[in-house]
Motif scaffolding. Structure first.
Motif, PDB file in Angstrom:
ATOM      1  N   ILE A   1      50.691 -17.593-110.529  1.00  0.00           N
ATOM      2  CA  ILE A   1      51.850 -18.163-110.927  1.00  0.00           C
ATOM      3  C   ILE A   1      51.795 -18.930-109.575  1.00  0.00           C
ATOM      4  CG2 ILE A   1      53.853 -17.646-111.187  1.00  0.00           C
ATOM      5  CD1 ILE A   1      53.202 -14.842-111.991  1.00  0.00           C
ATOM      6  N   PHE A   2      52.421 -18.956-108.464  1.00  0.00           N
ATOM      7  CA  PHE A   2      52.654 -19.936-107.791  1.00  0.00           C
ATOM      8  C   PHE A   2      51.588 -20.307-107.423  1.00  0.00           C
ATOM      9  CE2 PHE A   2      52.045 -20.438-102.902  1.00  0.00           C
ATOM     10  CZ  PHE A   2      53.707 -20.478-102.516  1.00  0.00           C
ATOM     11  N   GLY A   3      50.433 -20.871-106.924  1.00  0.00           N
ATOM     12  CA  GLY A   3      49.541 -22.254-107.818  1.00  0.00           C
ATOM     13  C   GLY A   3      50.009 -22.883-108.622  1.00  0.00           C
ATOM     14  N   ALA A   4      50.089 -21.955-109.840  1.00  0.00           N
ATOM     15  CA  ALA A   4      50.181 -23.411-110.717  1.00  0.00           C
ATOM     16  C   ALA A   4      52.368 -23.629-110.062  1.00  0.00           C
ATOM     17  CB  ALA A   4      50.538 -22.537-112.281  1.00  0.00           C
ATOM     18  N   PHE A   5      53.248 -23.231-110.145  1.00  0.00           N
ATOM     19  CA  PHE A   5      54.421 -24.106-109.362  1.00  0.00           C
ATOM     20  C   PHE A   5      53.861 -25.039-108.313  1.00  0.00           C
ATOM     21  CE2 PHE A   5      57.715 -23.675-106.527  1.00  0.00           C
ATOM     22  CZ  PHE A   5      59.066 -23.913-106.802  1.00  0.00           C
ATOM     23  N   ALA A   6      53.403 -24.312-106.970  1.00  0.00           N
ATOM     24  CA  ALA A   6      52.987 -25.380-106.413  1.00  0.00           C
ATOM     25  C   ALA A   6      52.134 -26.798-107.128  1.00  0.00           C
ATOM     26  CB  ALA A   6      52.649 -25.261-105.115  1.00  0.00           C
ATOM     27  N   SER A   7      50.845 -26.435-107.328  1.00  0.00           N
ATOM     28  CA  SER A   7      50.365 -27.828-108.101  1.00  0.00           C
ATOM     29  C   SER A   7      51.754 -28.847-108.581  1.00  0.00           C
ATOM     30  CB  SER A   7      49.418 -27.255-108.867  1.00  0.00           C
ATOM     31  OG  SER A   7      48.830 -28.359-109.927  1.00  0.00           O
TER      32      SER A   7
ATOM     33  N   ALA B   1      53.462 -25.849 -99.461  1.00  0.00           N
ATOM     34  CA  ALA B   1      53.288 -24.328-100.800  1.00  0.00           C
ATOM     35  C   ALA B   1      52.172 -24.128-101.040  1.00  0.00           C
ATOM     36  CB  ALA B   1      54.088 -24.765-101.932  1.00  0.00           C
ATOM     37  N   LEU B   2      51.630 -25.587-101.351  1.00  0.00           N
ATOM     38  CA  LEU B   2      50.166 -25.918-100.957  1.00  0.00           C
ATOM     39  C   LEU B   2      49.009 -24.885-100.545  1.00  0.00           C
ATOM     40  CD1 LEU B   2      49.209 -28.943-103.373  1.00  0.00           C
ATOM     41  CD2 LEU B   2      48.775 -27.160-104.086  1.00  0.00           C
ATOM     42  N   LYS B   3      49.382 -25.462 -98.786  1.00  0.00           N
ATOM     43  CA  LYS B   3      48.448 -24.742 -97.471  1.00  0.00           C
ATOM     44  C   LYS B   3      49.257 -22.758 -97.870  1.00  0.00           C
ATOM     45  CE  LYS B   3      49.052 -28.760 -94.747  1.00  0.00           C
ATOM     46  NZ  LYS B   3      49.545 -28.992 -93.571  1.00  0.00           N
ATOM     47  N   LEU B   4      49.917 -22.808 -97.891  1.00  0.00           N
ATOM     48  CA  LEU B   4      50.478 -21.020 -97.828  1.00  0.00           C
ATOM     49  C   LEU B   4      49.612 -20.541 -98.751  1.00  0.00           C
ATOM     50  CD1 LEU B   4      51.794 -18.297 -97.030  1.00  0.00           C
ATOM     51  CD2 LEU B   4      53.028 -19.713 -98.750  1.00  0.00           C
ATOM     52  N   TYR B   5      49.571 -20.944 -99.946  1.00  0.00           N
ATOM     53  CA  TYR B   5      49.028 -21.029-101.190  1.00  0.00           C
ATOM     54  C   TYR B   5      46.888 -20.319-101.046  1.00  0.00           C
ATOM     55  CZ  TYR B   5      46.048 -21.380-105.800  1.00  0.00           C
ATOM     56  OH  TYR B   5      45.246 -21.351-107.263  1.00  0.00           O
ATOM     57  N   ALA B   6      46.367 -21.708-100.383  1.00  0.00           N
ATOM     58  CA  ALA B   6      45.328 -21.656 -99.851  1.00  0.00           C
ATOM     59  C   ALA B   6      44.669 -20.143 -98.815  1.00  0.00           C
ATOM     60  CB  ALA B   6      45.056 -22.997 -99.660  1.00  0.00           C
ATOM     61  N   ALA B   7      45.780 -20.427 -98.097  1.00  0.00           N
ATOM     62  CA  ALA B   7      45.212 -19.345 -97.361  1.00  0.00           C
ATOM     63  C   ALA B   7      45.783 -17.966 -97.540  1.00  0.00           C
ATOM     64  CB  ALA B   7      46.525 -19.799 -95.800  1.00  0.00           C
ATOM     65  N   ALA B   8      46.358 -17.752 -98.245  1.00  0.00           N
ATOM     66  CA  ALA B   8      47.166 -16.182 -98.545  1.00  0.00           C
ATOM     67  C   ALA B   8      45.089 -15.920 -99.706  1.00  0.00           C
ATOM     68  CB  ALA B   8      47.766 -16.199-100.240  1.00  0.00           C
ATOM     69  N   MET B   9      44.720 -17.612-100.363  1.00  0.00           N
ATOM     70  CA  MET B   9      43.847 -17.239-101.559  1.00  0.00           C
ATOM     71  C   MET B   9      42.520 -16.407-100.128  1.00  0.00           C
ATOM     72  SD  MET B   9      42.731 -16.479-104.539  1.00  0.00           S
ATOM     73  CE  MET B   9      44.599 -17.406-105.139  1.00  0.00           C
ATOM     74  N   ILE B  10      42.541 -17.540 -99.799  1.00  0.00           N
ATOM     75  CA  ILE B  10      41.638 -16.950 -98.337  1.00  0.00           C
ATOM     76  C   ILE B  10      41.785 -15.307 -97.723  1.00  0.00           C
ATOM     77  CG2 ILE B  10      40.364 -17.401 -96.305  1.00  0.00           C
ATOM     78  CD1 ILE B  10      41.196 -20.316 -96.039  1.00  0.00           C
ATOM     79  N   VAL B  11      42.077 -14.605 -97.987  1.00  0.00           N
ATOM     80  CA  VAL B  11      43.063 -13.374 -97.408  1.00  0.00           C
ATOM     81  C   VAL B  11      42.288 -12.657 -98.401  1.00  0.00           C
ATOM     82  CG1 VAL B  11      44.234 -11.853 -96.753  1.00  0.00           C
ATOM     83  CG2 VAL B  11      44.881 -13.635 -96.036  1.00  0.00           C
ATOM     84  N   VAL B  12      42.488 -13.114-100.184  1.00  0.00           N
ATOM     85  CA  VAL B  12      41.827 -12.830-101.081  1.00  0.00           C
ATOM     86  C   VAL B  12      40.754 -12.017-101.487  1.00  0.00           C
ATOM     87  CG1 VAL B  12      41.812 -12.218-103.340  1.00  0.00           C
ATOM     88  CG2 VAL B  12      44.111 -12.752-101.916  1.00  0.00           C
ATOM     89  N   VAL B  13      40.016 -14.071-101.251  1.00  0.00           N
ATOM     90  CA  VAL B  13      38.555 -13.811-101.022  1.00  0.00           C
ATOM     91  C   VAL B  13      37.717 -12.592 -99.768  1.00  0.00           C
ATOM     92  CG1 VAL B  13      37.003 -15.113 -99.872  1.00  0.00           C
ATOM     93  CG2 VAL B  13      38.270 -15.967-101.971  1.00  0.00           C
ATOM     94  N   GLY B  14      38.538 -12.735 -98.765  1.00  0.00           N
ATOM     95  CA  GLY B  14      37.721 -11.314 -97.588  1.00  0.00           C
ATOM     96  C   GLY B  14      37.923  -9.890 -97.819  1.00  0.00           C
ATOM     97  N   ALA B  15      39.263  -9.890 -98.999  1.00  0.00           N
ATOM     98  CA  ALA B  15      39.496  -8.440 -99.692  1.00  0.00           C
ATOM     99  C   ALA B  15      38.420  -8.306-100.689  1.00  0.00           C
ATOM    100  CB  ALA B  15      40.459  -8.840-100.120  1.00  0.00           C
ATOM    101  N   LEU B  16      38.010  -9.495-101.353  1.00  0.00           N
ATOM    102  CA  LEU B  16      36.791  -9.165-102.508  1.00  0.00           C
ATOM    103  C   LEU B  16      35.474  -9.134-102.129  1.00  0.00           C
ATOM    104  CD1 LEU B  16      38.673 -11.128-105.137  1.00  0.00           C
ATOM    105  CD2 LEU B  16      38.635  -8.796-105.294  1.00  0.00           C
ATOM    106  N   SER B  17      35.909  -9.984-101.062  1.00  0.00           N
ATOM    107  CA  SER B  17      34.044  -9.963-100.402  1.00  0.00           C
ATOM    108  C   SER B  17      34.007  -8.178 -99.756  1.00  0.00           C
ATOM    109  CB  SER B  17      34.173 -10.710 -99.060  1.00  0.00           C
ATOM    110  OG  SER B  17      33.931 -12.300 -99.854  1.00  0.00           O
ATOM    111  N   VAL B  18      35.126  -8.065 -98.754  1.00  0.00           N
ATOM    112  CA  VAL B  18      35.431  -6.138 -98.281  1.00  0.00           C
ATOM    113  C   VAL B  18      34.766  -4.850 -99.730  1.00  0.00           C
ATOM    114  CG1 VAL B  18      36.487  -4.278 -97.676  1.00  0.00           C
ATOM    115  CG2 VAL B  18      36.466  -6.402 -96.638  1.00  0.00           C
TER     116      VAL B  18
END
Length: 431
Positions: free
Chosen positions: A299-305, A312-329
């Motif tokens: 939802i946030f990414g759709a708004f930033a886009s 906002a896009l930088k914050l979105y990318a940083a948060a998504m990297i954290v999610v990638v890490g969580a899913l990898s774990v």
């Protein structure tokens, strides 16, 4: 010799060097058409096999849906082939869209095809790996449902002549009435003791056929996935990355809803492990938290886009990297459980195994009411090895879904990065 010469000439196109030369002369558009024809052929195979198997098990489709909703249906049975049929239909529609857009060179339709095809990659990967690697659970599904009405046509095909509705229907371990299959056979057929051997031979025959079918299904699914990935490259070369990027971040945020739903489903499903006495509650919470994060970020990414806000896009990318890490774990931990569940699983005694089988609502469990049975008589149909096999399968699927979801999230990071750079270049040009 004339006839032989003509045959050799007709088959000369099969020579690798000549095939390579002809392929090099084809344009990306023609290669995309070829890819989509192959996708259509694979889709017809998937749909046909899925519908055929489901149809052979039951003529009542509503019963299939009802059975899939039962809590005791903890194994990949009809759901495997129903999923195959649905996936085949979706890929067929995708192939038709790709074939039409490539022939007409319709840019809008090609973009739609690109995202439709990208959606199919994850499910095809999961389906292919599941067919090739998760056959043990299907064997358990066959074993515990062997004497049900749905398996009547299988027994007619696999059992010795004249035994499909008699000796070949011996219950697992003799069922409720007897202590063993031999005693069941002796009670019902005048002292005979060959019922277990007849059933075992029939199940072995069926398992061979099902193993070949599942392996072939998996190979076709993974081959179709590779063809789709190749077709995506042809689309990128045809439209250029800039054209695709114009819709990339918007589309990927909608696509993130798929891994969000998948991770949430895994989290809810793993909660059932509490009934099986598996200590993995934190993994359940990690999947649900990742699902919620993907939903919020979509939802946030759709708004930033839409607003094209770089910060906002930088914050979105940083948060998504954290999610990638969580899913990898989550994926790595699930694979660790797959390797160690045999030694870590504390349920070892016969009484404990049967208690777990009753609490988990395993199919075919008899006498789970403590008022009617005691000790080892509660659920003799299930063994520790079978329960461990189901738990291993759950963790394998969880790991695969975690890594596929991480792939989608990584794609979202790339889309955000491209848009951030695009906005930067735009501002520099403007200044």
């Amino acid at each position: 010799m004339g006839v032989v010469g003509k045959l050799v000439g007709a088959l000369s196109f099969l020579r690798p060097r000549r095939c390579y030369q002809r392929l090099r002369r084809l344009t990306d558009r023609k290669l995309l058409i070829i890819c989509n024809i192959l996708i259509l052929l694979c889709s017809v195979f998937h749909t046909s096999v899925g519908v055929l198997i489901v149809g052979l098990f039951t003529y009542d489709f509503s019963k299939v849906v009802t059975d899939l909703a039962k809590t005791e249906e903890r194994t990949t049975g009809l759901s495997t082939y129903l999923t195959q049929a649905v996936l085949g239909v979706y890929c067929f529609v995708t192939g038709v869209c790709g074939l039409h857009s490539a022939r007409k060179v319709d840019i809008r339709l090609l973009i739609v095809y690109y995202w439709m095809a990208l959606v199919a990659v994850g499910p095809l990967f999961l389906f292919g790996i599941a067919c090739i690697d998760l056959k043990e659970v299907l064997r358990g599904w066959i074993d515990h449902r062997w004497n049900t009405q749905e398996f009547g046509w299988m027994r007619q095909f696999c059992c010795e002549e004249g035994t499909w509705d008699t000796k070949c229907t011996v219950p697992v371990n003799g069922g409720i009435e007897e202590d063993s299959e031999a005693s069941w056979c002796a009670t019902h057929y005048e002292g005979d003791s060959d019922c277990g051997a007849i059933r075992e031979a029939a199940e072995s025959k069926l398992n061979i056929y099902m193993t070949w079918l599942l392996n072939f299904n998996g190979i076709v699914g993974l081959t179709q996935m590779v063809i789709i990935i190749i077709s995506l490259k042809f689309v990128e070369r045809t439209l250029t990355l800039q054209v695709i990027m114009s819709s990339m971040l918007d589309a990927i945020n909608y696509l993130l809803l798929l891994p969000a739903v998948a991770c949430f489903s895994v989290g809810v499903f793993l909660k059932q492990h509490q009934d099986l006495q598996v200590e993995d509650i934190w993994l359940n919470y990690l999947f649900i938290a990742s699902s919620a994060s993907l939903l919020v970020l979509a939802i946030f990414g759709a708004f930033a886009s839409l607003k094209k806000i770089r910060s906002a896009l930088k914050l979105y990318a940083a948060a998504m990297i954290v999610v990638v890490g969580a899913l990898s774990v989550a994926g790595a931990t699930s694979f660790f459980y797959v390797l160690k569940v045999e030694s870590l699983y504390e349920v070892k005694s016969v009484v404990s195994v049967q208690e777990v089988a009753c609490n988990g609502n395993m199919f075919g469990c008899c006498c789970c009411d403590e008022d009617e049975a005691e000790g080892t008589e509660r659920c003799p149909e299930w063994s520790r090895e079978e329960i461990v096999s189901i738990i291993e399968t759950d963790f394998k699927l969880a790991a695969l879904i975690a890594f596929v979801s991480a792939g989608f999230a990584t794609r979202a990071v790339r889309a955000a990065y491209l848009m951030i750079n695009s906005l930067k270049d735009y501002k520099c040009t403007y200044v």
